[in-house]
Design an enzyme around this catalytic site. Structure first.
Site, PDB file in Angstrom:
ATOM      1  N   HIS A  61      42.238  33.163  32.579  1.00 21.83           N
ATOM      2  CA  HIS A  61      41.811  31.337  33.026  1.00 21.83           C
ATOM      3  C   HIS A  61      41.106  30.486  32.239  1.00 21.83           C
ATOM      4  O   HIS A  61      41.110  29.181  32.270  1.00 21.83           O
ATOM      5  CB  HIS A  61      40.367  31.740  34.282  1.00 21.83           C
ATOM      6  N   HIS A  77      42.622  39.300  33.852  1.00 18.20           N
ATOM      7  CA  HIS A  77      43.554  38.167  34.268  1.00 18.20           C
ATOM      8  C   HIS A  77      42.188  36.560  34.021  1.00 18.20           C
ATOM      9  O   HIS A  77      42.298  35.992  34.048  1.00 18.20           O
ATOM     10  CB  HIS A  77      42.810  38.444  35.977  1.00 18.20           C
ATOM     11  N   GLU A  78      40.555  36.995  33.726  1.00 22.07           N
ATOM     12  CA  GLU A  78      39.726  35.830  34.362  1.00 22.07           C
ATOM     13  C   GLU A  78      39.745  34.958  32.770  1.00 22.07           C
ATOM     14  O   GLU A  78      39.980  34.264  32.639  1.00 22.07           O
ATOM     15  CB  GLU A  78      38.471  36.761  33.957  1.00 22.07           C
TER      16      GLU A  78
END
Length: 328
Positions: free
Chosen positions: A248, A244-245
């Site tokens: 980003h 997920h990170e």
């Protein structure tokens, strides 16, 4: 919704019984479609947006104030204008005789910094096996092997750097200690992913920087050490906080960015979602636009066992942003 066979295989491999529960909360960041990115930027725009380029994943029950980038529509618009300007700059650069063609596939070197209070597991000294398992999870997720669209990205572990420093443990988001840590430790250029592992402040599971045209020492991803595959973070110990990170870091926003209105996360093939989803709420549908909420998308807030895909639109956005910001 049931998990794909590939996902079930991955989830079953080497995941330890967990001892405490962390749940996600708080609305946060978003993304804009490639087409609108170009139209958002005024001709000749070169100034980067204000330094609102990180995003936090917050444990349920935490305050939304902890999210360093609960982006407003204006901030998203500024980021999208900057992406368009960066793409124009790169296109002009590539017009030269020695210019490199845009990349279609990318192998990302990964430098992992294990931040420790002391030499114990409780003090942050996680084994190398968790880190190598995390790299495997990333390569499965970003290749589409768990059921989503394949992306251009693969990840190669370049180095594990262990640092014992009680002043940096736990890692406190937005603190002078975090800046000192990253300034001291970050390695490589724009194309090198620096991952910082440790206990985190304020019930956070992780946070990341979005790409910028000018590299700074804060660039990278911070991840709760026990969220790695086989860690002790109940429901979040299969490696998808990292997935997920890094999304980003590659310029994706949350699927719930902007809610039901406007451009949402600015990726056309992720259905609109009013707010973060938790656990694995099959059939959830919070917006009147077509499509159920994308609860199995890596950029939502569901359990790791529920997440298993990126979309083709997200894959396209990531490689576009890589060529604009991180390619040599």
């Amino acid at each position: 919704m049931g998990l794909s066979p590939n996902l079930l295989t991955r989830r079953a491999a080497g995941v330890a019984t967990t001892t405490f529960a962390l749940m996600l909360s708080t609305a946060a960041v978003g993304v804009v479609p490639a087409a609108s990115a170009f139209s958002a930027a005024p001709a000749g725009s070169c100034a980067e947006p204000a330094d609102v380029h990180s995003d936090a994943r917050v444990a349920k029950g935490g305050s939304t104030k902890l999210d360093p980038n609960n982006l407003t529509a204006k901030q998203v618009s500024e980021r999208e204008a900057d992406l368009a300007a960066a793409l124009r700059e790169r296109a002009a650069f590539r017009g030269g005789a020695q210019a490199a063609a845009p990349l279609a596939t990318v192998t990302v070197p990964v430098v992992v910094h294990v931040i420790q209070r002391d030499s114990t597991r409780a003090g942050g000294n996680i084994p190398d096996s968790l880190i190598t398992s995390q790299i495997t999870v990333l390569n499965q997720a970003y290749s589409g092997a768990t059921g989503g669209a394949p992306t251009a990205f693969s990840f190669q572990l370049a180095k594990i750097n262990r640092v014992t420093n009680p002043a940096w443990y736990p890692i406190v988001q937005g603190s002078s200690a975090e800046r000192q840590m990253k300034t001291s430790l970050r390695e490589g250029g724009k194309n090198t992913l620096n991952v910082y592992l440790g206990e985190l402040s304020d019930n956070l599971l992780g946070w990341a920087t979005f790409p910028k045209r000018k590299l700074d020492s804060m660039d990278g991803v911070v991840v709760l050490n026990e969220s790695l595959p086989g860690g002790t973070a109940t429901n979040y110990n299969e490696g998808d906080t990292g997935t997920h990170e890094i999304g980003h870091w590659l310029n994706l926003y949350h699927t719930f960015q902007g809610g039901c209105a406007g451009s949402g996360d600015s990726v056309d093939d992720t259905p609109a979602e009013a707010s973060p989803a938790y656990q694995c709420p099959t059939g959830r549908d919070t917006c009147s636009a077509a499509g159920l909420d994308p609860i199995t998308n890596f950029m939502d807030y569901t359990y790791d066992s529920c997440m298993h895909q990126f979309t083709a639109g997200q894959a396209s956005r990531m490689i576009t942003a890589w060529n604009a910001y991180r390619a040599a």
